[in-house]
Write a protein that holds these residues in place. Structure first.
Motif, PDB file in Angstrom:
ATOM      1  N   ARG A 185       0.898  -1.257   0.028  1.00  0.00           N
ATOM      2  CA  ARG A 185      -0.036   0.034  -0.040  1.00  0.00           C
ATOM      3  C   ARG A 185       0.966   1.342   0.038  1.00  0.00           C
ATOM      4  NH1 ARG A 185      -3.792   1.235   5.018  1.00  0.00           N
ATOM      5  NH2 ARG A 185      -1.675   1.783   6.042  1.00  0.00           N
ATOM      6  N   GLY A 211       2.412   1.745  -3.229  1.00  0.00           N
ATOM      7  CA  GLY A 211       1.072   2.245  -4.148  1.00  0.00           C
ATOM      8  C   GLY A 211       1.060   3.765  -4.072  1.00  0.00           C
ATOM      9  N   LEU A 224      -4.191   0.988  -3.421  1.00  0.00           N
ATOM     10  CA  LEU A 224      -4.557   0.165  -4.502  1.00  0.00           C
ATOM     11  C   LEU A 224      -5.116  -1.118  -3.971  1.00  0.00           C
ATOM     12  CD1 LEU A 224      -0.802   0.173  -6.017  1.00  0.00           C
ATOM     13  CD2 LEU A 224      -2.959   1.195  -7.131  1.00  0.00           C
ATOM     14  N   THR A 270      -7.168  -3.634  -6.385  1.00  0.00           N
ATOM     15  CA  THR A 270      -6.243  -4.415  -7.124  1.00  0.00           C
ATOM     16  C   THR A 270      -5.337  -5.341  -6.425  1.00  0.00           C
ATOM     17  OG1 THR A 270      -6.090  -2.488  -8.669  1.00  0.00           O
ATOM     18  CG2 THR A 270      -4.743  -4.222  -8.906  1.00  0.00           C
TER      19      THR A 270
END
Length: 469
Positions: A334, A337, A345, A348
């Motif tokens: 995370r 991201g 994210l 995903t």
């Protein structure tokens, strides 16, 4: 009198533990983290003394474990709100209404999942909704059917009293823990491991607080699963499969372990008829899986409908793609991201991480020897630990599964985890939820460090010319 003289030190520690448990059960707010972690540390230390240092007999330790659990008998859970949802679901089910079709805030909706004119009265509905919180009340139930059966039993015998239903749930969980003690002892005897190991589950303050105290049903799921392992190790794989199916219908986590039985069902090849023997082992394995699947389907059958499938799967997916708490690897991803794309994210990543877990499970199933009972249990421990390390949400009570599996192995990192995971309660402050990421990092740094040390123990290389006996 002789008993008191003989066991005066253990009894002193037991009385101290009782005082700490009373304080924990009846005089603790979740937001008071300093008091929470102080009491827990003291209880963890006394449990260590009971198990490792005081050399007490099995029945005395068992009596202590039961006594500590009954301290919580009339306590309203103070670290978790989930039991309010348990009672809501149970009260719906007792009226013949599927708890999977309506959210607790359905009373504000003019049409209930397309069914007009349905009248359902839930006693103390507003108190239950306020207790479980808006987030829980806005989602459909994701507790499997056997779990729902226990919720209905609590409603049946608890009547209109919330505390009465809580007591019934607690008694059921205590009975499950006693069953784990019984079958766990038998498995340890079969594996020629110290019997005292089972008390790292039964006397663990983590288990007593999170399961008996906070009414989480991991213990009930583990009771059926440990019973199944005991029968499997005795060669009674048919009934073991039935019990694994029941266990899945309490909590879904045993589904992770199903591929691991592949090597366990292989027949040892000592004849040239390789293909015939291989077919026999595969046939037995497929029957084993068929029995598990049939048991699970039969428990879900009364609730099956397109709406159920949609609601149950959607709610389950939330744990992977929306919720985040006390995660390890995911929090690192995370952060990366945010640095790269500037946003979270989770949707995903929440789809990718389960795929990585599946690859890991299949790798352990196909490439590791899981032919003996102990090899099988170790594989299960590795799989469930890896799953939680990659999960986006790891509530403290989840660690009950690796903790119990670890007592049948040489690995102790889940015991350390059962202590460190309580740091996650620091997120619940007096002014609201605020997760302390440095404490999360500390938790996983210690747990992963101990796990790596145990799995790949450091051994200094011998000096040149050294001799060995």
């Amino acid at each position: 009198m002789n008993f008191i003289k003989l066991y005066k030190i253990p009894l002193l520690f037991a009385i101290t533990s009782i005082a700490f448990y009373v304080s924990f059960a009846y005089n603790l707010e979740r937001s008071d983290f300093v008091k929470l972690i102080s009491l827990y540390t003291a209880l963890f230390f006394t449990a260590y003394l009971f198990i490792e240092k005081l050399k007490l007999n099995f029945w005395l330790l068992a009596a202590f474990g039961i006594a500590f659990r009954f301290i919580f008998i009339a306590a309203v859970p103070n670290l978790s709100q989930d039991f309010y949802r348990f009672l809501w679901d149970g009260r719906l089910l007792l009226q013949g209404v599927s708890p999977y079709l309506f959210t607790p805030n359905f009373s504000t909706e003019p049409v209930l999942s397309g069914v007009e004119g349905l009248e359902v009265t839930v006693e103390q509905s507003q108190q239950l909704i306020d207790g479980m919180g808006g987030l829980n009340a806005s989602h459909f139930s994701n507790y499997p059917p056997i779990n729902q059966l226990f919720f209905a039993i609590a409603t049946l015998f608890g009547g209109k009293s919330i505390l009465g239903s809580v007591v019934v749930l607690r008694v059921l969980i205590i009975f499950a823990d006693v069953g784990i003690l019984y079958f766990g002892k038998k498995i340890l005897e079969k594996l020629n491991l110290p019997i005292k190991n089972i008390f790292w589950y039964f006397l663990s303050p983590f288990i007593i607080i999170e399961l008996t105290g906070n009414l989480h049903f991991e213990g009930v799921m583990l009771f059926f699963f440990v019973w199944a392992l005991y029968l499997l190790f005795k060669g009674k794989w048919f009934w073991a499969a039935v019990l694994i199916g029941v266990s899945v219908s309490v909590k879904l986590i045993p589904l992770l372990f199903l591929p691991l039985f592949l090597k366990y069902f292989e027949v040892e090849n000592k004849t040239p008829k390789v293909l015939k023997i291989f077919r026999i082992s595969v046939k037995r394995l497929l029957v084993f899986y068929f029995i598990i699947g049939t048991t699970v389907i039969l428990t879900f059958l009364p609730f099956l409908s397109p709406e159920f499938i949609q609601n149950f799967s959607a709610t389950t997916a939330l744990w992977f793609q929306n919720f985040e708490f006390n995660a390890s690897v995911y929090y690192v991803i995370r952060w990366i991201g945010f640095q790269i794309v500037g946003w979270n994210l989770i949707e995903t990543v929440g789809k990718i991480l389960p795929f990585l877990v599946l690859l890991f499970v299949l790798g352990i199933a196909f490439f590791r020897k899981n032919k003996t009972p102990q090899q099988l249990v170790i594989a299960m421990l590795f799989v469930v630990s890896f799953y939680f390390l990659l999960s986006t949400t790891v509530h403290p009570w989840y660690i009950a599964t690796p903790l119990l599996l670890s007592v049948f192995t040489k690995y102790k990192f889940p015991i350390i985890w059962s202590f460190m995971v309580m740091l996650s309660y620091s997120a619940y402050g007096k002014v609201g939820f605020d997760e302390k990421l440095w404490l999360v990092a500390l938790e996983y740094f210690v747990v992963i460090g101990v796990a790596v040390w145990e799995i790949y123990p450091f051994r200094p290389r011998p000096k040149l010319g050294a001799t060995f006996p």
